[in-house]
Enzyme design. Sequence first.
Site, mmCIF file in Angstrom:
data_model
loop_
_atom_site.group_PDB
_atom_site.id
_atom_site.type_symbol
_atom_site.label_atom_id
_atom_site.label_comp_id
_atom_site.label_asym_id
_atom_site.label_seq_id
_atom_site.Cartn_x
_atom_site.Cartn_y
_atom_site.Cartn_z
ATOM 1 N N GLU B 220 -24.621 -35.536 -5.929
ATOM 2 C CA GLU B 220 -23.459 -34.941 -6.531
ATOM 3 C C GLU B 220 -23.007 -36.285 -7.538
ATOM 4 O OE1 GLU B 220 -21.840 -32.090 -6.655
ATOM 5 O OE2 GLU B 220 -23.363 -31.449 -5.530
ATOM 6 N N ASP B 221 -23.763 -37.079 -8.373
ATOM 7 C CA ASP B 221 -23.522 -37.791 -9.242
ATOM 8 C C ASP B 221 -23.101 -39.160 -8.682
ATOM 9 O OD1 ASP B 221 -23.719 -36.156 -11.514
ATOM 10 O OD2 ASP B 221 -21.676 -35.853 -11.923
ATOM 11 N N ALA B 222 -23.579 -39.353 -7.506
ATOM 12 C CA ALA B 222 -23.282 -40.824 -7.248
ATOM 13 C C ALA B 222 -24.636 -41.462 -7.418
ATOM 14 C CB ALA B 222 -23.259 -40.773 -5.445
ATOM 15 N N GLY B 372 -20.350 -41.789 -12.599
ATOM 16 C CA GLY B 372 -20.758 -41.525 -11.432
ATOM 17 C C GLY B 372 -20.134 -42.594 -10.583
ATOM 18 N N ARG B 404 -26.950 -30.667 -17.374
ATOM 19 C CA ARG B 404 -26.190 -31.532 -18.387
ATOM 20 C C ARG B 404 -27.051 -31.623 -19.854
ATOM 21 N NH1 ARG B 404 -22.491 -32.964 -14.380
ATOM 22 N NH2 ARG B 404 -23.766 -34.452 -12.968
#
Lengths: 385, 603
Positions: B220-222, B372, B404
């Site tokens: 999740e974008d970390a 992130g 994206r």
Amino acid sequence: MEEELFKEYQSRLPRKLIDDIRDNVPKSISAAKLKKVLEAASEEYAAALVNPGEAVGVISAESIGEPGTQMTLNTFHFAGVAEMNVTMGLPRIIEILDGRKELDTPMMEIYLNKAMAKGKDIEELRRFALALKETRLQDFVTEFSINITDLTVIVKLDKGKMKDLGLTNSKIIEAISKQTKMLNIKDDGDSLVVKSKSKDDTFNEVYKIKEKIRGLHIKGIKGITQVLPVKRNDEFIIVTAGSNMADVLKLEEVDSYRTTTNNIFEIEQVLGIEAAREAIVREVYKVIESQGLNVDVRHIMLVADTMCVSGTVKGITRYGVVSEKSSVLARASFETPIKNIINAALVGEVDELNSVVENAMLNQVIPIGTGLPRLVVRQPSGKKQ
Amino acid sequence: MKMEAEVYLNNEYVGTVDEPLEFVSRIREERRLGSITSNLNIHYIEKSNEVYIECSKGRARRPLIIVKDGIPLLTEKHIKQLEKNEISWSDLVKQGVIEYLDAMEEESALVAFYENELTPKHTHLEIMPLAILGYCTSLVPYGNFNQSTRLNAGSKNQKQALGFYASNFSVRMDMDVNILHYPQMPVVQTIMHDISGYSKHPAGQNIVVAIMSYKGYNMEDAIILNRGSIERGFGRSTYYRPSIAEELRYAGGLMDEVCIPNKDIKGYKTEKDYRLLEDDGVIFVEAKVKEGDVVIGKTSPPRFLSSMEDYSLASNIRRESSINLQHGEEGVIDFVLLTENEEGNKLFEVRIRDQRIPEVGDKFTSRHGQKGVIGLIVPQNDMPFSASGIVPDLIFSPHGIPSRMTIAHLIEMLAGKTGALAGRYINGTTFDAEPEERLRKELLSLGFNESGVETMYNGETGEEYQAKIFIGNMYYLKLKHMVANKIHSRARGPIQLLTRQPTEGRAKEGGLRLGEMEKDTFVAHGAALLLKERFDSDRTIVPVCEACGIIAIRDEYRNKSYCPICGDNTTVSEIELSYAFKLMLDELKSLGIYPKLELEGKY
């Protein structure tokens, strides 16, 4: 013998289930087997019952509300399909649950009796559909003018449109004179000359007459603004914009068993409260389904039941269902607190603190779930300490 | 019959014209000749037959090259003159070669993107295709390969990046500013980096990025950071925050005084809190401070001077009004400034500095809206490494790419890798970049796989990964949202005076509200007793008169309870309820409503 068994289970199963079993069980079933069936059914039924103290209302609210956040705000349009613009999505749900009497887009689905539904005579179907549409005088008139010297209104008719609508001059005159008694109408072929019966009219009054006859209802059913014959599953039905259930059901070409409207208030008026409840469930579920969401019908049924228990359809607003709440604090915590508290103070209302919100406000245990059961202890009789 | 067109000047009706099209083209001609101001735009709306003339302030306008009969007015001659500095930009505008259009006039223009697209129908030519973008968006390399929403996000992120905002930062007293240590120029640049002098205020660093997952800590974008990179200085920044105190003057000749407060002053803290102050009442430079420490000692005169009695004792009852560090703040005193403000009051400013080393939760971004937060910091020896021994500084999750569609993010990695290996800057200007194909060829000639992937090895076991990992260099930015400024927790803490409920907000060490919808979830679970316990924070015990139902008075001194209406002769019972409800009863009473509590046995 069998009937006795059924009777025995009446207290454990609802009548609808018993009837279903009776209808679906083989006639030759033995008493022992039937008993087994009934026993299994009652066990399943008991297991499906909601436990006492379950917060069904909140669960329903959350079950409808959570997917509701994903709902598209605006109307869906299906390109290329002959469909009318209908309010869908969140606005429609709000409309239904608020119990509004004036809908944004009232609509009817008129089912027809057998001969017409098959669509053998398309032309007849078209004519019937067109005849449903509300026609006002101005819809087929090219010009309204006033003759100042005679103080008469001259109505120029559009013969082409009239033919389309199946109207003749005499029919129009009849329709007008049915609605207003104070007018003399002269047939002038291409136009009608309208004059007031009273002798001393001013110009102003003639002008008023002109404005009045413009909107007079000549033909069709009041409220129906658009008609669209559609083929659905091998039969023709008529979809209308605008709704007038009472008048449509009177027509003999109409199949009154299946014809329906999206106006819940009208259904209540014509068919009664149970039909209205059914309509609420159906209409809300239609929206939820169209958005591709998945909500159990029982949640919607609970909402519909809440709206209909009083015998009339009440919206979930401070004027509707919420105003029926017995607790002052619960009402005040919903909307317009000051109004509710002052009105309660004027009559000295008592809040029994029987429900959830009030007790949460007082930091007391709420009568739901683990907060519901009470311990009752019988005091030993006779002895005193 | 053609109607006369109405003419509006700055949205006010001024008159009509017979031939609107001719009128509009004549005004434009005059504007290009310079006989009327160039700050004027005109547009004819055919549908409503209206002419709009705009020359008010605050319109967004952009320059375009004027085209006549398919030939741009800007010629080689102009460009040579420009190169020799014989003419300037404003001369071109004056000569009617370039003009500014606003949003309205743009509607009536046909603008060519490139010169070779010109037809006789065109009215204007872009100066360069990049000119359709704003400043920040122009800084995104290979922007034409991104989805437009990502460009918006990417340029928004750049505005929040830490950098070198002003070269005189050490003598400035700015509120809440950050300085990035070791800022660098990006390897993959756009022409806008040159034009804007980005080298004077860079805002990021070039690092090695690998696109892969690692133990699930970049879900999740970390992102995952290499501890070695951090220790070498990646993403380090300094946070500056000034504390300001002013010696205010009050009526009656009284004033604030900056000093070490006396012990007999009202609201005196502890001696320890004042320990860092020097004799003048201001903290010394390079003092290490923690929350609660006084930075500027100050006393103020009493708030209300009502009677003469107070007056005479005024010196004794001065108030403590020192500036101390707020909850959660710490750092080193960096700079002390004594000066005077416009009103002639003495002004004391103390700047606190705090070094911020990247930690889990700090936010980073590339220039493509791929932001992130750090999910894990991995020791360098555990990081994956390539065949040539390259260890990535950052691991980015592959799941961030497909939805994206930030292709430019991938191209930048490729370009960055080529640039870093070849030792040159890469031109990544939107619409006018070095083609990807050439970069790939160069990468191949440098001895790397042309697609940018490399064989990588597990840093912990040394095993080769089955998949080839896409790895490259790119420019990363540290954003100003750092956990150190946001972290917050509370078990017990301050409450509000009026409602006795916990305060709200991090600055006030507040609680996290268990709101109405959260309450509903407890109700839905039937967790009645848990709900009660959660809301117990303001519960009180209140004596209630059983006769009249009003809240009674408990007199501990006489060990007696009595009712304000019924007096002593009544039973008073103590009940438990939330203070907020008691407050509501009091407010009802103030409205003239008599809320009665009818008591009954609990069981």
